[in-house]
Design an enzyme around this catalytic site. Structure first.
Site, PDB file in Angstrom:
ATOM      1  N   HIS A  49       2.496   3.763 -17.910  1.00 24.05           N
ATOM      2  CA  HIS A  49       1.394   4.717 -17.891  1.00 24.05           C
ATOM      3  C   HIS A  49       1.797   5.803 -18.884  1.00 24.05           C
ATOM      4  O   HIS A  49       2.998   6.017 -19.129  1.00 24.05           O
ATOM      5  CB  HIS A  49       1.204   5.324 -16.496  1.00 24.05           C
ATOM      6  CG  HIS A  49       0.692   4.320 -15.497  1.00 24.05           C
ATOM      7  ND1 HIS A  49       1.338   4.043 -14.331  1.00 24.05           N
ATOM      8  CD2 HIS A  49      -0.409   3.539 -15.524  1.00 24.05           C
ATOM      9  CE1 HIS A  49       0.668   3.119 -13.667  1.00 24.05           C
ATOM     10  NE2 HIS A  49      -0.395   2.796 -14.368  1.00 24.05           N
ATOM     11  N   ASP A  52       4.246   8.055 -17.407  1.00 28.62           N
ATOM     12  CA  ASP A  52       5.573   7.464 -17.161  1.00 28.62           C
ATOM     13  C   ASP A  52       6.420   7.704 -18.407  1.00 28.62           C
ATOM     14  O   ASP A  52       7.630   7.944 -18.327  1.00 28.62           O
ATOM     15  CB  ASP A  52       5.504   5.932 -16.974  1.00 28.62           C
ATOM     16  CG  ASP A  52       4.773   5.500 -15.715  1.00 28.62           C
ATOM     17  OD1 ASP A  52       4.900   6.177 -14.690  1.00 28.62           O
ATOM     18  OD2 ASP A  52       4.068   4.457 -15.769  1.00 28.62           O
ATOM     19  N   GLU A 174      -8.404  -3.901 -17.745  1.00 29.76           N
ATOM     20  CA  GLU A 174      -7.883  -4.578 -16.548  1.00 29.76           C
ATOM     21  C   GLU A 174      -8.948  -4.486 -15.451  1.00 29.76           C
ATOM     22  O   GLU A 174      -9.052  -3.475 -14.762  1.00 29.76           O
ATOM     23  CB  GLU A 174      -6.579  -3.900 -16.083  1.00 29.76           C
ATOM     24  CG  GLU A 174      -5.965  -4.581 -14.883  1.00 29.76           C
ATOM     25  CD  GLU A 174      -4.627  -3.963 -14.452  1.00 29.76           C
ATOM     26  OE1 GLU A 174      -3.889  -3.432 -15.310  1.00 29.76           O
ATOM     27  OE2 GLU A 174      -4.332  -4.007 -13.252  1.00 29.76           O
ATOM     28  N   GLU A 210      -5.297  -9.460 -13.638  1.00 27.92           N
ATOM     29  CA  GLU A 210      -4.357  -9.310 -12.528  1.00 27.92           C
ATOM     30  C   GLU A 210      -4.773 -10.255 -11.406  1.00 27.92           C
ATOM     31  O   GLU A 210      -5.922 -10.238 -10.950  1.00 27.92           O
ATOM     32  CB  GLU A 210      -4.337  -7.864 -12.019  1.00 27.92           C
ATOM     33  CG  GLU A 210      -3.502  -7.737 -10.756  1.00 27.92           C
ATOM     34  CD  GLU A 210      -2.963  -6.346 -10.483  1.00 27.92           C
ATOM     35  OE1 GLU A 210      -2.711  -5.590 -11.434  1.00 27.92           O
ATOM     36  OE2 GLU A 210      -2.781  -6.045  -9.295  1.00 27.92           O
ATOM     37  N   HIS A 213      -6.460  -8.698  -8.350  1.00 23.06           N
ATOM     38  CA  HIS A 213      -7.793  -8.156  -8.618  1.00 23.06           C
ATOM     39  C   HIS A 213      -8.833  -9.283  -8.645  1.00 23.06           C
ATOM     40  O   HIS A 213      -9.956  -9.118  -8.152  1.00 23.06           O
ATOM     41  CB  HIS A 213      -7.813  -7.402  -9.946  1.00 23.06           C
ATOM     42  CG  HIS A 213      -6.909  -6.202  -9.982  1.00 23.06           C
ATOM     43  ND1 HIS A 213      -6.768  -5.401 -11.090  1.00 23.06           N
ATOM     44  CD2 HIS A 213      -6.095  -5.662  -9.032  1.00 23.06           C
ATOM     45  CE1 HIS A 213      -5.917  -4.412 -10.831  1.00 23.06           C
ATOM     46  NE2 HIS A 213      -5.483  -4.569  -9.590  1.00 23.06           N
ATOM     47  N   ASP A 248      -5.529  -3.737  -2.060  1.00 18.54           N
ATOM     48  CA  ASP A 248      -4.773  -4.366  -3.143  1.00 18.54           C
ATOM     49  C   ASP A 248      -3.297  -4.425  -2.747  1.00 18.54           C
ATOM     50  O   ASP A 248      -2.642  -3.397  -2.627  1.00 18.54           O
ATOM     51  CB  ASP A 248      -4.970  -3.488  -4.392  1.00 18.54           C
ATOM     52  CG  ASP A 248      -4.357  -4.070  -5.638  1.00 18.54           C
ATOM     53  OD1 ASP A 248      -3.912  -5.225  -5.603  1.00 18.54           O
ATOM     54  OD2 ASP A 248      -4.322  -3.355  -6.656  1.00 18.54           O
ATOM     55  N   ASP A 250      -0.582  -6.347  -4.148  1.00 17.31           N
ATOM     56  CA  ASP A 250       0.486  -6.493  -5.157  1.00 17.31           C
ATOM     57  C   ASP A 250       1.712  -7.208  -4.593  1.00 17.31           C
ATOM     58  O   ASP A 250       2.867  -6.792  -4.796  1.00 17.31           O
ATOM     59  CB  ASP A 250       0.900  -5.117  -5.726  1.00 17.31           C
ATOM     60  CG  ASP A 250      -0.220  -4.434  -6.511  1.00 17.31           C
ATOM     61  OD1 ASP A 250      -1.119  -5.144  -7.002  1.00 17.31           O
ATOM     62  OD2 ASP A 250      -0.202  -3.207  -6.638  1.00 17.31           O
ATOM     63  N   ASP A 283       2.974  -7.210 -11.829  1.00 16.26           N
ATOM     64  CA  ASP A 283       2.559  -5.949 -11.187  1.00 16.26           C
ATOM     65  C   ASP A 283       2.719  -6.115  -9.679  1.00 16.26           C
ATOM     66  O   ASP A 283       1.735  -6.288  -8.952  1.00 16.26           O
ATOM     67  CB  ASP A 283       1.117  -5.604 -11.576  1.00 16.26           C
ATOM     68  CG  ASP A 283       0.787  -4.143 -11.276  1.00 16.26           C
ATOM     69  OD1 ASP A 283       1.702  -3.403 -10.859  1.00 16.26           O
ATOM     70  OD2 ASP A 283      -0.378  -3.745 -11.445  1.00 16.26           O
TER      71      ASP A 283
END
Ligand code: XUL
Ligand code: MN
Length: 343
Positions: A49, A52, A174, A210, A213, A248, A250, A283
């Site tokens: 990000h 980040d 995304e 993803e 997703h 979600d 992950d 992810d």
């Protein structure tokens, strides 16, 4: 053509375990500590990000942001790591409460675009040309709060501004159908590819699929990948897993449905994913119950599962598959796949 696989993840994938119902349960690791781990865990690429890469960037000038990103690039070089993409974090600032590019408030839309340009500056300083847009709050809590046609026009307009800002940057959308919003405007690969066609340079707008997703959209992730591949727009992936239609999750790649994961690996490998430099991004999140010193196993396990499924994909009797398809004996094909996975 077989693929070539290099693996990446983002610093957020090593995390403290906070969830909406409870606080952090593991101590946080500094970015430098995380970067020390990448190679040991079998990873060569770092997804970022924007903040980040450059913390507290809202309080820095554009020049300071670029300087800090350049310093980070040197650190990555020292570790033998490469940056993969930068994603503007447009879901935490108070100006993104009602979305960024599709906010009803012009000042907030301007903030979102400005922040995206800073993220492009960071990508440039890191020596990469890929910006990922997870369109977190570009949607609605109630249907009447935004105009969905206008929202698409605003998304297109914002992406066009990014394409104009930098003639090399590629924008990778995304898609995700919900969470944090009730309904997102770009929920699937089809929506993302269609949005690309509305932009001034469609060849520079692609997709990041993803797994979780796609599953949340009620779709098969490998079909979403195939769709994006057909448009030459599968520029990165976020592999993980998801146990049905809920928040979600992950989860580690392949941890819920091995066959669904197998089909993702199979389509990537069939079409030479990675040959143009695409990364396999994982992810994934560690379970909250995991103790600090074993809080990176979700990453190594996901990578290991990918490589194991790659072996299985490459050892599948493809002639037999063709024969069964030709004879329309899908029951036997079903059995062939299951026997192969269960062996
Ligand atoms: C959100 C998500 C994000 C993006 C990066 O669901 O997947 O981590 O991948 O912004
Ligand atoms: Mn993701």
């Amino acid at each position: 053509m077989e693929g070539i696989y290099r693996f990446s993840f983002g610093p957020w994938n090593i995390h403290e375990g906070a969830d909406p119902f409870g606080p952090a349960v593991r101590r946080s690791m500094k970015l430098s500590e995380k970067l020390d781990l990448y190679k040991k865990l079998g990873f060569d690429g770092v997804q970022f990000h924007d903040d980040d890469a450059v913390p507290d960037m809202n309080n820095l000038s554009p020049g300071q942001i670029i300087d800090q990103a350049k310093q980070l690039r040197n650190i990555l070089d020292d570790h033998g790591l490469a940056a993969e993409f930068v994603a503007p974090r447009l879901w935490e600032d108070e100006r993104t409460i009602d979305g960024g590019y599709t906010s009803n408030d012009k000042a907030c839309r301007d903030y979102a675009l400005d922040r995206s340009k800073r993220a492009i500056d960071i990508a440039n300083a890191l020596g990469i040309d890929l910006l990922v847009l997870w369109l977190a709050r570009e949607g609605t809590y109630i249907r009447e709060s935004k105009d969905s046609k206008l929202a698409v026009e605003r998304l297109t307009g914002s992406i066009n501004q990014m394409l104009l800002y930098d003639s090399k940057i590629r924008i990778c959308i995304e898609p995700k159908p919900n969470e944090p919003m009730d309904h997102a405007f770009i929920p699937t690969a089809g929506h993302a590819v269609a949005l690309a066609q509305l932009c001034i340079d469609p060849d520079r707008v692609g997709v990041n699929i993803e797994s979780a997703h796609a599953i949340l959209a009620g779709l098969d992730p490998s079909d979403e990948m195939g769709f994006a591949l057909a448009f030459n727009k599968l520029w990165t992936v976020h592999l993980n897993d998801q146990n049905g239609l809920k928040f979600d999750q992950d989860k580690s790649f392949a941890s819920v449905d091995i066959r669904r994961a197998f089909n993702q690996v199979r389509i990537l490998d069939k079409y030479g994913y990675g040959n143009k430099g695409e990364w396999v991004g994982l992810d994934v999140k560690a379970m909250r119950s995991q103790k600090f010193d074993v809080s990176t196993k979700h990453l190594t396990n996901s990578r290991k599962n990918f490589l194991k499924l790659l072996e299985l994909s490459r050892s599948l009797d493809e002639e037999k598959v063709e024969e069964l398809i030709a004879g329309r004996d899908y029951e036997e094909l079903d059995n062939l796949i299951l026997s192969h996975l269960l062996a």
